[in-house]
Motif scaffolding. Structure first.
Motif, PDB file in Angstrom:
ATOM      1  N   THR A 112       0.847  -1.199   0.000  1.00 44.49           N
ATOM      2  CA  THR A 112       0.000   0.000   0.000  1.00 44.49           C
ATOM      3  C   THR A 112       0.882   1.249   0.000  1.00 44.49           C
ATOM      4  O   THR A 112       1.761   1.375   0.857  1.00 44.49           O
ATOM      5  CB  THR A 112      -0.904   0.041   1.249  1.00 44.49           C
ATOM      6  OG1 THR A 112      -1.687  -1.153   1.309  1.00 44.49           O
ATOM      7  CG2 THR A 112      -1.818   1.262   1.229  1.00 44.49           C
ATOM      8  N   PRO A 113       0.678   2.191  -0.940  1.00 43.88           N
ATOM      9  CA  PRO A 113       1.425   3.455  -0.870  1.00 43.88           C
ATOM     10  C   PRO A 113       1.088   4.172   0.436  1.00 43.88           C
ATOM     11  O   PRO A 113      -0.091   4.380   0.741  1.00 43.88           O
ATOM     12  CB  PRO A 113       0.915   4.240  -2.080  1.00 43.88           C
ATOM     13  CG  PRO A 113       0.313   3.226  -2.987  1.00 43.88           C
ATOM     14  CD  PRO A 113      -0.225   2.142  -2.099  1.00 43.88           C
ATOM     15  N   LYS A 114       2.122   4.513   1.214  1.00 42.73           N
ATOM     16  CA  LYS A 114       1.916   5.083   2.550  1.00 42.73           C
ATOM     17  C   LYS A 114       2.639   6.419   2.662  1.00 42.73           C
ATOM     18  O   LYS A 114       3.818   6.523   2.332  1.00 42.73           O
ATOM     19  CB  LYS A 114       2.434   4.130   3.626  1.00 42.73           C
ATOM     20  CG  LYS A 114       1.867   2.715   3.569  1.00 42.73           C
ATOM     21  CD  LYS A 114       2.599   1.792   4.529  1.00 42.73           C
ATOM     22  CE  LYS A 114       2.260   0.339   4.280  1.00 42.73           C
ATOM     23  NZ  LYS A 114       2.821  -0.165   3.004  1.00 42.73           N
ATOM     24  N   PHE A 115       1.924   7.415   3.151  1.00 41.82           N
ATOM     25  CA  PHE A 115       2.494   8.753   3.302  1.00 41.82           C
ATOM     26  C   PHE A 115       2.122   9.303   4.665  1.00 41.82           C
ATOM     27  O   PHE A 115       1.018   9.067   5.160  1.00 41.82           O
ATOM     28  CB  PHE A 115       1.949   9.698   2.220  1.00 41.82           C
ATOM     29  CG  PHE A 115       2.121   9.181   0.815  1.00 41.82           C
ATOM     30  CD1 PHE A 115       3.291   9.428   0.109  1.00 41.82           C
ATOM     31  CD2 PHE A 115       1.115   8.441   0.204  1.00 41.82           C
ATOM     32  CE1 PHE A 115       3.454   8.957  -1.188  1.00 41.82           C
ATOM     33  CE2 PHE A 115       1.262   7.965  -1.092  1.00 41.82           C
ATOM     34  CZ  PHE A 115       2.442   8.226  -1.788  1.00 41.82           C
ATOM     35  N   ILE A 116       3.029  10.044   5.260  1.00 40.23           N
ATOM     36  CA  ILE A 116       2.700  10.774   6.482  1.00 40.23           C
ATOM     37  C   ILE A 116       3.268  12.176   6.349  1.00 40.23           C
ATOM     38  O   ILE A 116       4.432  12.354   5.986  1.00 40.23           O
ATOM     39  CB  ILE A 116       3.201  10.047   7.750  1.00 40.23           C
ATOM     40  CG1 ILE A 116       2.640  10.718   9.003  1.00 40.23           C
ATOM     41  CG2 ILE A 116       4.694   9.916   7.798  1.00 40.23           C
ATOM     42  CD1 ILE A 116       2.524   9.797  10.196  1.00 40.23           C
ATOM     43  N   VAL A 117       2.407  13.167   6.547  1.00 44.87           N
ATOM     44  CA  VAL A 117       2.810  14.569   6.465  1.00 44.87           C
ATOM     45  C   VAL A 117       2.684  15.130   7.875  1.00 44.87           C
ATOM     46  O   VAL A 117       1.582  15.316   8.382  1.00 44.87           O
ATOM     47  CB  VAL A 117       1.925  15.356   5.480  1.00 44.87           C
ATOM     48  CG1 VAL A 117       2.454  16.782   5.329  1.00 44.87           C
ATOM     49  CG2 VAL A 117       1.848  14.660   4.127  1.00 44.87           C
ATOM     50  N   GLU A 118       3.825  15.343   8.504  1.00 42.28           N
ATOM     51  CA  GLU A 118       3.825  15.807   9.900  1.00 42.28           C
ATOM     52  C   GLU A 118       3.747  17.325   9.923  1.00 42.28           C
ATOM     53  O   GLU A 118       4.757  18.022   9.974  1.00 42.28           O
ATOM     54  CB  GLU A 118       5.075  15.295  10.614  1.00 42.28           C
ATOM     55  CG  GLU A 118       5.094  13.770  10.734  1.00 42.28           C
ATOM     56  CD  GLU A 118       6.283  13.263  11.526  1.00 42.28           C
ATOM     57  OE1 GLU A 118       6.287  13.425  12.755  1.00 42.28           O
ATOM     58  OE2 GLU A 118       7.197  12.693  10.908  1.00 42.28           O
ATOM     59  N   SER A 119       2.528  17.824   9.847  1.00 44.22           N
ATOM     60  CA  SER A 119       2.332  19.269   9.763  1.00 44.22           C
ATOM     61  C   SER A 119       0.921  19.608  10.204  1.00 44.22           C
ATOM     62  O   SER A 119       0.133  18.732  10.558  1.00 44.22           O
ATOM     63  CB  SER A 119       2.584  19.742   8.324  1.00 44.22           C
ATOM     64  OG  SER A 119       2.622  21.146   8.260  1.00 44.22           O
ATOM     65  N   ASP A 120       0.613  20.886  10.158  1.00 46.10           N
ATOM     66  CA  ASP A 120      -0.697  21.402  10.547  1.00 46.10           C
ATOM     67  C   ASP A 120      -1.657  21.208   9.380  1.00 46.10           C
ATOM     68  O   ASP A 120      -1.461  21.757   8.295  1.00 46.10           O
ATOM     69  CB  ASP A 120      -0.553  22.889  10.898  1.00 46.10           C
ATOM     70  CG  ASP A 120      -1.834  23.516  11.402  1.00 46.10           C
ATOM     71  OD1 ASP A 120      -2.928  23.053  11.037  1.00 46.10           O
ATOM     72  OD2 ASP A 120      -1.741  24.494  12.161  1.00 46.10           O
ATOM     73  N   ALA A 121      -2.709  20.433   9.601  1.00 44.77           N
ATOM     74  CA  ALA A 121      -3.645  20.118   8.523  1.00 44.77           C
ATOM     75  C   ALA A 121      -4.370  21.348   7.998  1.00 44.77           C
ATOM     76  O   ALA A 121      -4.789  21.361   6.835  1.00 44.77           O
ATOM     77  CB  ALA A 121      -4.661  19.080   9.001  1.00 44.77           C
ATOM     78  N   THR A 122      -4.515  22.397   8.817  1.00 40.33           N
ATOM     79  CA  THR A 122      -5.190  23.599   8.326  1.00 40.33           C
ATOM     80  C   THR A 122      -4.363  24.285   7.236  1.00 40.33           C
ATOM     81  O   THR A 122      -4.903  25.040   6.423  1.00 40.33           O
ATOM     82  CB  THR A 122      -5.475  24.615   9.461  1.00 40.33           C
ATOM     83  OG1 THR A 122      -4.243  25.061  10.031  1.00 40.33           O
ATOM     84  CG2 THR A 122      -6.335  24.007  10.541  1.00 40.33           C
ATOM     85  N   ILE A 123      -3.062  24.021   7.218  1.00 42.17           N
ATOM     86  CA  ILE A 123      -2.188  24.548   6.162  1.00 42.17           C
ATOM     87  C   ILE A 123      -2.071  23.552   5.012  1.00 42.17           C
ATOM     88  O   ILE A 123      -2.209  23.909   3.834  1.00 42.17           O
ATOM     89  CB  ILE A 123      -0.781  24.860   6.727  1.00 42.17           C
ATOM     90  CG1 ILE A 123      -0.872  25.906   7.839  1.00 42.17           C
ATOM     91  CG2 ILE A 123       0.170  25.327   5.622  1.00 42.17           C
ATOM     92  CD1 ILE A 123       0.410  26.052   8.648  1.00 42.17           C
ATOM     93  N   VAL A 124      -1.826  22.295   5.363  1.00 44.86           N
ATOM     94  CA  VAL A 124      -1.462  21.283   4.370  1.00 44.86           C
ATOM     95  C   VAL A 124      -2.656  20.787   3.561  1.00 44.86           C
ATOM     96  O   VAL A 124      -2.573  20.648   2.333  1.00 44.86           O
ATOM     97  CB  VAL A 124      -0.751  20.099   5.064  1.00 44.86           C
ATOM     98  CG1 VAL A 124      -0.557  18.941   4.104  1.00 44.86           C
ATOM     99  CG2 VAL A 124       0.588  20.550   5.618  1.00 44.86           C
TER     100      VAL A 124
END
Length: 326
Positions: free
Chosen positions: A303-315
């Protein structure tokens, strides 16, 4: 660089080349590839994303069929509608870090409920919806009908009764966009919301019966049926904003079908991305790395897996802009 993309996407492609910015781009491109190859996507909403006005970008994602189903908290379900009908009455408190306990009490006394720097007005937001949703609950019960929480909200929105109160451009309400498409929604733990609390109070006062609003077990059963019907071909991706029950409840449908229903050919989630500022820590769910989910039968090795460690209101709005080619 593609000339078919708008200025936001072009800026992203030119500048977001490394580290967390690159992770965001990889995840956005992966989302796009998943859809281009015939896949469907679930978006899960935790936190206060509706009060953050994610609807400005999410509503267009819904209209353009970039999302097939949403899982959200009861708060996100109702707070998008609250913003729709009471926006001008919201109060922003940029210096919220400096508030004393007395300042916080004064906000309560003035019927403001604070979410970080944004205060929701009780009278215009909560009570304005209450009188309309109460009638819909009571009418359903009188007719011997039962519905899910989001279906009651859809009825209220589609009735037109709230149009008199609209204070934002309705195209920026994701719930209105979802209602107009009859988008599938699951709302685990709906009781933990203002409208859920209000419904519970009517049940305690013997004015309504608890079973008039369908609950979590029925949502899980309904979601399982939806997953079975929609997971063929490229399959269903999982785009998780924040953590908590909005994500954990629906992602469990796969191991439930595989292990408990003994459907050994049920496909795993075929894309996974989480936007979260939770750091990886001992025992943390929201901060767990995606590979941990392999051990729970939720994701496949491939499964392609991604994690973006940031503020979701921006990202999240940036990723949606990319997917919408803005």
């Amino acid at each position: 660089m593609s000339n078919t993309r708008g200025p936001i996407s072009q800026f992203m492609e030119r500048n977001y080349l490394h580290f967390n910015a690159a992770a965001m781009m990889d995840a956005a491109k992966g989302y796009e590839t998943h859809l281009d190859e015939g896949g469907k996507m679930m978006i899960t909403l935790a936190g206060a994303m509706s009060t953050a006005e994610l609807g400005i970008s999410l509503a267009e994602m819904i209209r353009q069929d970039k999302v097939a189903i949403i899982s959200c908290t009861g708060a996100n379900l109702e707070e998008d509608i609250m913003n729709l009908v009471a926006h001008s009455h919201y109060k922003r408190v940029p210096n919220y870090r400096d508030l004393s306990p007395q300042d916080e009490w004064d906000l309560l006394e003035n019927h403001y409920n604070r979410v970080t720097d944004t205060c929701i007005p009780e009278e215009e937001a909560f009570r304005r919806l209450q009188k309309h949703i109460q009638k819909i609950w009571m009418d359903a019960e009188a007719a011997g009908e039962r519905y899910f929480p989001h279906e009651f909200m859809y009825k209220m929105l589609l009735s037109g009764d709230l149009e008199q109160y609209y204070e934002i451009d309705p195209k920026n309400s994701w719930m209105l966009a979802a209602a107009e498409k009859n988008l599938p929604i699951v709302v685990p733990g709906w009781e933990d919301s203002t409208m859920g609390n209000i419904f519970a109070s009517y049940v305690m006062k013997k004015e309504l019966t608890a079973t008039t609003v369908k609950g979590g077990i029925e949502y899980m059963g309904w979601l399982a049926d939806w997953y079975i019907a929609n997971s063929g071909g490229k399959g269903i991706g999982f785009f998780q904003i924040g953590g908590g029950i909005a994500g954990d409840f629906p992602i469990c449908v796969v191991p439930m079908l595989y292990q408990d229903m003994e459907m050994e050919n049920i496909p795993f989630w075929s894309y996974f991305c989480q936007i979260s500022d939770s750091t990886t820590s001992y025992g943390s769910y929201s901060g767990a790395v995606p590979n941990e989910k392999i051990t729970w039968g939720k994701l496949d090795i491939h499964t392609p897996k991604f994690i973006v460690e940031s503020d979701a209101t921006i990202v999240a709005p940036l990723m949606f802009a990319w997917i919408l080619k803005q």
